[in-house]
Enzyme design. Structure first.
Site, short mmCIF file in Angstrom:
data_model
loop_
_atom_site.label_atom_id
_atom_site.label_comp_id
_atom_site.label_asym_id
_atom_site.label_seq_id
_atom_site.Cartn_x
_atom_site.Cartn_y
_atom_site.Cartn_z
N ARG A 115 37.26 45.14 34.00
CA ARG A 115 38.39 44.39 34.58
C ARG A 115 37.95 42.98 34.97
O ARG A 115 38.76 42.06 34.96
CB ARG A 115 38.90 45.10 35.86
CG ARG A 115 39.80 46.27 35.62
CD ARG A 115 40.39 46.73 36.94
NE ARG A 115 40.71 45.57 37.77
CZ ARG A 115 40.40 45.44 39.05
NH1 ARG A 115 39.80 46.40 39.70
NH2 ARG A 115 40.72 44.35 39.71
N ARG A 171 46.43 48.01 50.82
CA ARG A 171 46.52 46.56 50.57
C ARG A 171 47.98 46.17 50.51
O ARG A 171 48.57 46.11 49.43
CB ARG A 171 45.82 46.19 49.27
CG ARG A 171 44.36 45.99 49.42
CD ARG A 171 43.73 45.83 48.07
NE ARG A 171 43.63 44.45 47.65
CZ ARG A 171 43.15 44.10 46.46
NH1 ARG A 171 42.78 45.00 45.61
NH2 ARG A 171 43.07 42.83 46.13
N CYS A 197 45.59 50.98 46.69
CA CYS A 197 44.53 50.54 45.79
C CYS A 197 43.24 51.16 46.27
O CYS A 197 43.14 51.60 47.41
CB CYS A 197 44.51 49.02 45.81
SG CYS A 197 42.97 48.24 46.06
N LYS A 213 37.47 35.15 37.43
CA LYS A 213 38.68 35.97 37.23
C LYS A 213 39.73 35.66 38.29
O LYS A 213 40.92 35.52 38.00
CB LYS A 213 38.29 37.46 37.28
CG LYS A 213 39.48 38.38 37.49
CD LYS A 213 39.07 39.81 37.76
CE LYS A 213 38.67 40.17 39.16
NZ LYS A 213 39.70 40.51 40.11
N ASN A 214 39.27 35.55 39.56
CA ASN A 214 40.24 35.38 40.65
C ASN A 214 40.83 33.97 40.73
O ASN A 214 41.68 33.70 41.58
CB ASN A 214 39.62 35.82 41.98
CG ASN A 214 39.45 37.33 42.03
OD1 ASN A 214 40.03 38.05 41.21
ND2 ASN A 214 38.65 37.81 42.96
N ASP A 265 33.66 40.79 48.22
CA ASP A 265 33.38 41.26 46.85
C ASP A 265 31.88 41.23 46.55
O ASP A 265 31.44 41.85 45.58
CB ASP A 265 34.10 40.38 45.82
CG ASP A 265 35.60 40.57 45.87
OD1 ASP A 265 36.04 41.62 46.37
OD2 ASP A 265 36.33 39.67 45.42
N1 EPU Z 1 46.55 41.87 53.87
C1 EPU Z 1 47.61 42.45 54.53
N2 EPU Z 1 48.87 42.07 54.16
C2 EPU Z 1 49.12 41.17 53.18
C3 EPU Z 1 48.03 40.58 52.51
C4 EPU Z 1 46.74 40.94 52.87
O1 EPU Z 1 47.44 43.26 55.42
O2 EPU Z 1 50.28 40.89 52.92
C5 EPU Z 1 45.18 42.23 54.26
C6 EPU Z 1 44.47 43.04 53.17
O3 EPU Z 1 44.78 44.43 53.25
C7 EPU Z 1 43.03 42.73 53.45
C8 EPU Z 1 43.06 41.27 53.92
O4 EPU Z 1 44.41 41.05 54.36
O5 EPU Z 1 42.59 43.52 54.54
C9 EPU Z 1 42.70 40.25 52.88
O6 EPU Z 1 43.38 40.53 51.67
P1 EPU Z 1 43.73 39.39 50.62
O7 EPU Z 1 45.21 39.25 50.57
O8 EPU Z 1 42.93 38.19 50.88
O9 EPU Z 1 43.25 40.07 49.26
P2 EPU Z 1 43.89 39.82 47.87
O10 EPU Z 1 44.39 38.44 47.82
O11 EPU Z 1 44.80 40.91 47.51
C10 EPU Z 1 41.81 38.78 46.67
C11 EPU Z 1 40.97 39.09 45.47
C12 EPU Z 1 40.11 40.30 45.76
C13 EPU Z 1 39.24 39.98 46.97
C14 EPU Z 1 40.13 39.59 48.17
C15 EPU Z 1 39.34 39.17 49.40
C16 EPU Z 1 42.32 38.32 43.63
C17 EPU Z 1 43.15 38.64 42.45
N3 EPU Z 1 41.85 39.35 44.33
O12 EPU Z 1 42.62 39.93 46.90
O13 EPU Z 1 39.29 40.48 44.62
O14 EPU Z 1 38.48 41.10 47.31
O15 EPU Z 1 40.99 38.51 47.79
O16 EPU Z 1 38.57 38.07 49.12
O17 EPU Z 1 42.08 37.17 43.92
C18 EPU Z 1 37.90 41.68 43.14
O18 EPU Z 1 37.84 40.66 42.43
O19 EPU Z 1 37.14 42.67 42.97
C19 EPU Z 1 38.87 41.74 44.24
C20 EPU Z 1 39.25 42.87 44.80
#
Ligand code: EPU
Length: 420
Positions: A400, A124, A119, A23-24, A308
């Site tokens: 999802r 996030r 979220c 999915k990701n 995850d």
């Molecule tokens: N963060 C910030 N600011 C930002 C971006 C991230 O503070 O601008 C922080 C987040 O709050 C978190 C950390 O950095 O503490 C990492 O977040 P990341 O941006 O890597 O998460 P994401 O890209 O929003 C993706 C996956 C998530 C997975 C995370 C971590 C997708 C669509 N989502 O989220 O997947 O948990 O990376 O690996 O790729 C899931 O599939 O269940 C899921 C939540």
């Protein structure tokens, strides 16, 4: 609202399963289609609800999206100019809608996106995405709940270092840069297999993207990307979730269509616990019949143990004698499975960012509420091992991201019913 009913304890799981596409990977790959001229074809798509919502988002922006679920294919064609607004009603149902920002900026130098808000995994933010866009010559303003971003003089080469590794942040910056002017450097970038998958796809279309260090990406802007086809990688989170079903039921199953290297840290932990693993090509076979040992892990960006994957592992450890510890380093509210598993008699306590799990002999069926995608699977795992009936509410979270959830569980011998 639909619920799952599981009568436990279920017998040890057995048989084999094919992993669905990740999915990701699918979500950023679909978003990145905005950047291409002509048609792109994405294969091995998991038709989960988030993918369907991303498809609605692309249609609302003006892409032509054709879904072929039986063949696991999505065909996306960009015939006309896209709309540049991602409305609240779409972002509020799919947080990954923020992934449209990078490609819209990359192609049109402008976009307006509803703020994603909080979220269930905690706060996030998307501050890193926005600071990164700023470095690429963009300006942004927040007005009426929308982030309006423009690069008046075009996207220009520069360097951005992520303060903390961000998965969608990295994909967004890469997508914003590929059609820009000059050379771009992204430091402290994510190396998650799903990000590498997006990079591979963009490169197939003609992008010039190179890893020049462990976490440094160099991008040289090109004029256009040409439509091409791509096969989505197997879902490492789905694969690990089902491996945990074998752990908690002392079962033996084989998972196919998964690159074991993408589960490097997770397989190491399963071995350490005492599971027998046989890894051949793109299959992983687990036999968890032996007495297992407790473990201590920390979640980290790839190649570390994925955040995850901690909720299914927490469930699996509830029945492993001794004291296990999981330290969560990515999200502030990752442990939402804990109160639900404790309802079943699990002995888990939370101290700051650590879940401490004391293995117990018996779990008891209970009525539980799921609050996020991975928690759903974690509660299902608890229910497999619990004596008596478990009712799991709000299972829509699970749909999802887990494709054909009940069908796959039934295939490995789980008795599960979906009721209204
Ligand atoms: N963060 C910030 N600011 C930002 C971006 C991230 O503070 O601008 C922080 C987040 O709050 C978190 C950390 O950095 O503490 C990492 O977040 P990341 O941006 O890597 O998460 P994401 O890209 O929003 C993706 C996956 C998530 C997975 C995370 C971590 C997708 C669509 N989502 O989220 O997947 O948990 O990376 O690996 O790729 C899931 O599939 O269940 C899921 C939540």
């Amino acid at each position: 609202m639909e619920k799952f009913i599981i009568k436990g304890p279920t017998p040890s799981v057995r048989g084999s399963l094919d992993c669905s596409g990740a999915k990701n990977s699918a979500l950023p790959l679909m978003a990145s289609s905005i950047l291409f001229n002509g048609t792109v074809i994405l294969r091995n798509i998991p038709f989960v609800n988030d993918v369907k919502k991303m498809s609605d988002l692309l249609i609302s922006l003006g892409s032509r999206v054709e879904l072929f679920e039986k063949k696991k294919i999505i065909k996306i064609t960009n015939k006309k100019k896209h709309k540049l607004v991602v409305p609240f009603k779409l972002i509020s149902t799919i947080r990954a809608g923020v992934l449209a920002m990078g490609p819209l900026l990359g192609k049109y130098n402008r976009c307006s996106t509803a703020m994603p808000g909080g979220c269930s995994l905690g706060d996030r933010g998307i501050g890193f995405h926005l600071e990164g866009f700023k470095k690429l010559n963009c300006k942004y303003k927040v007005r009426g709940g929308y982030i309006n971003i423009t690069a008046k003089n075009g996207i220009k080469g520069n360097t951005y270092k992520f303060p903390k590794v961000s998965v969608t942040g990295t994909s967004n910056l890469v997508m914003a840069s590929v059609l820009g002017n000059g050379t771009f450097f992204i430091k402290n970038a994510s190396r998650e297999p799903e990000v590498l998958d997006v990079i591979k796809f963009l490169k197939n279309g003609g992008a010039r993207i190179y890893f020049i260090g462990k976490r440094t990406i160099k991008i040289i802007g090109v004029k256009k990307l040409n439509g091409c086809s791509h096969e989505v990688i197997g879902d490492r989170i789905e694969a690990f979730s089902y491996l945990c079903a074998a752990v908690i039921t002392k079962g033996k199953i084989k998972i196919n269509k998964i690159n074991p290297k993408n589960l490097y840290a997770e397989l190491k932990i399963l071995k350490k616990m005492g599971c027998d693993l046989s890894i051949k090509g793109s299959s992983i076979e687990i036999n968890a019949k032996k007495k297992l040992k407790p473990v201590k892990i920390k979640t980290l960006p790839f190649p570390g143990f994925a955040t995850d994957n901690s909720p299914p592992l927490i469930a699996a450890l509830t029945k492993v004698k001794g004291k296990s510890e999981i330290q969560e380093n990515i999200f502030s509210q990752r442990f939402q499975c804990v109160p639900e598993l404790n309802k079943m008699g699990a002995l888990i306590s939370i101290k700051k960012n650590k879940a401490i799990i004391i293995g117990t002999d018996k779990l008891y069926g209970s009525e539980c509420i799921s609050s996020d995608l991975r928690t759903t699977f974690s509660i299902i795992l608890g229910a497999l091992a619990a004596s008596g009936t478990s009712i799991i509410n709000r299972i829509y979270h699970g749909f999802r991201g887990y494709y054909q959830l009940e069908k796959k569980l039934k295939k490995i011998g789980v008795k599960i019913k979906r009721v209204r």
